[in-house]
Design a protein around this motif. Sequence first.
Motif, PDB file in Angstrom:
ATOM      1  N   LEU A 135      -9.056   4.255  18.783  1.00 33.54           N
ATOM      2  CA  LEU A 135      -7.784   4.167  18.068  1.00 33.54           C
ATOM      3  C   LEU A 135      -7.402   5.469  17.382  1.00 33.54           C
ATOM      4  O   LEU A 135      -6.254   5.915  17.478  1.00 33.54           O
ATOM      5  N   LEU A 152       1.692   0.674  16.190  1.00 33.97           N
ATOM      6  CA  LEU A 152       0.556  -0.145  16.583  1.00 33.97           C
ATOM      7  C   LEU A 152       1.024  -1.560  16.919  1.00 33.97           C
ATOM      8  O   LEU A 152       2.035  -2.026  16.395  1.00 33.97           O
ATOM      9  N   GLY A 154      -0.126  -4.919  16.005  1.00 37.34           N
ATOM     10  CA  GLY A 154      -1.040  -5.441  14.998  1.00 37.34           C
ATOM     11  C   GLY A 154      -1.622  -6.793  15.331  1.00 37.34           C
ATOM     12  O   GLY A 154      -2.751  -7.099  14.943  1.00 37.34           O
ATOM     13  N   TRP A 168      -7.073  -5.583  15.626  1.00 40.92           N
ATOM     14  CA  TRP A 168      -7.954  -4.494  15.221  1.00 40.92           C
ATOM     15  C   TRP A 168      -8.817  -4.896  14.024  1.00 40.92           C
ATOM     16  O   TRP A 168      -8.328  -5.533  13.104  1.00 40.92           O
ATOM     17  N   ARG A 170     -10.649  -4.158  10.439  1.00 46.03           N
ATOM     18  CA  ARG A 170     -10.135  -3.439   9.266  1.00 46.03           C
ATOM     19  C   ARG A 170     -10.500  -1.952   9.293  1.00 46.03           C
ATOM     20  O   ARG A 170      -9.657  -1.089   9.018  1.00 46.03           O
ATOM     21  N   VAL A 173      -8.189   0.176  11.645  1.00 46.67           N
ATOM     22  CA  VAL A 173      -6.835   0.483  11.190  1.00 46.67           C
ATOM     23  C   VAL A 173      -6.862   1.437  10.006  1.00 46.67           C
ATOM     24  O   VAL A 173      -5.973   2.285   9.866  1.00 46.67           O
ATOM     25  N   ILE A 177      -4.694   4.781  10.478  1.00 50.03           N
ATOM     26  CA  ILE A 177      -3.586   5.087   9.573  1.00 50.03           C
ATOM     27  C   ILE A 177      -3.869   6.373   8.808  1.00 50.03           C
ATOM     28  O   ILE A 177      -2.970   7.203   8.611  1.00 50.03           O
ATOM     29  N   ALA A 189       3.752  -1.376  12.559  1.00 49.94           N
ATOM     30  CA  ALA A 189       3.010  -2.269  13.437  1.00 49.94           C
ATOM     31  C   ALA A 189       3.817  -3.510  13.764  1.00 49.94           C
ATOM     32  O   ALA A 189       4.494  -4.071  12.902  1.00 49.94           O
ATOM     33  N   SER A 196      -2.868 -10.737  10.253  1.00 52.50           N
ATOM     34  CA  SER A 196      -3.060  -9.290  10.429  1.00 52.50           C
ATOM     35  C   SER A 196      -2.521  -8.476   9.258  1.00 52.50           C
ATOM     36  O   SER A 196      -2.826  -7.284   9.130  1.00 52.50           O
ATOM     37  N   LEU A 200      -3.634  -4.485   7.254  1.00 52.28           N
ATOM     38  CA  LEU A 200      -2.748  -3.364   7.553  1.00 52.28           C
ATOM     39  C   LEU A 200      -2.149  -2.774   6.282  1.00 52.28           C
ATOM     40  O   LEU A 200      -2.104  -1.554   6.107  1.00 52.28           O
ATOM     41  N   ILE A 205      -0.487   1.028   5.660  1.00 56.65           N
ATOM     42  CA  ILE A 205       0.628   1.073   6.605  1.00 56.65           C
ATOM     43  C   ILE A 205       1.948   1.237   5.863  1.00 56.65           C
ATOM     44  O   ILE A 205       2.098   0.838   4.705  1.00 56.65           O
TER      45      ILE A 205
END
Length: 363
Positions: A135, A152, A154, A168, A170, A173, A177, A189, A196, A200, A205
């Motif tokens: 990723l 992304l 998510g 994904w 934790r 991400v 990010i 995302a 999710s 994020l 995010i």
Amino acid sequence: MSDHAVLHVKGRVLAGPDDVRDELWVVGGRVTYDRPAGAGDVRTVEGWALPGLVDAHCHVGLGAHGPVDTDTAEKQARTDREAGALLIRDAGSPSDTRWVDDRDDLPKIIRAGRHIARTRRYIRGYAHEIEPADLVAYVGQEARRGDGWVKLVGDWIDRDAGDLAPCWPREAVEAGIAEAHRLGARVTAHCFAESSLRDLVEAGIDCVEHATGLTPGLIPLFAERGVAIVPTLVNIATFPDLAAGGENRYPRWSAHMRRLHERRYDTVRDAYDAGIPVYAGTDAGGSLPHGLVAAEVAELVTAGIPPVEALAAASWAARAWLGRPGLDEGAPADLVVYESDPRADVRVLAAPRRVVLNGMVVQ
């Protein structure tokens, strides 16, 4: 209009929701509020002028099965332009649309590169499909290819679980990010479900697309972190049909999609009421047609957002969020003219009287 012609826009110019002026001039493709001296060839346009509308979730170059040819991508961009959408945040596309930047007659595009999805966890042909270990590398690649955004996926249906599930872990991400932010890019995302979202947002995010899973328990977290949402309500309207199509194979997923659809307006209104930034995006491309920005603004109003704020979500506020000017002195003259005041009735957005792009009357 020739290169030396001057455009005079008169009537009511909405430079901001409360900043209403009587006229503006377009000289050399740019906005000025000072009457040019000795202007000869002048064309006058009358009505209510807004900055070119923003579709903050759109996919130029994407079709139902993945990338499309240049002619099809141009038709998509023209359709958005005819609807008054002159600034597009392209929230993921497998096509290289850099050629659009050389066209003064097509909307300006802010790209997020190509979607980044988990293997076999998104629509075939749309995304880079990878595993969590890759990723960070792919985020770096798309951050360099895009215009300050990375997209992304998510969450998506997990076929083993028969329902929506995060794509994904934790730690993945968080690392992805952080890499985007290191490179100066913001991250958004695709998220339909509830499960999710916390990871994020806590990972940093910047925006969530659709956000149908935003619950009362999550809203304070979004508000505290300043995470924006782009609800794409014209897309969420398709959930019942999607649910019907998957009923036999994935009944849990179908029931979940129906619940998300049923509470969609409450979700958006509660987010707005809590101070979460909300922007207008259509999710055009793929399965949805282009040119739906007026319909999306109307949906935001139906959800309970005040008309002026819904209008701002597709104009002044959206442009500021994306770092692009509106009807500012010296800015590129991208504007749309309507018969009546769109603040009073956003439905007027569906019928642009004139569209001006880079100072040219293109419609």
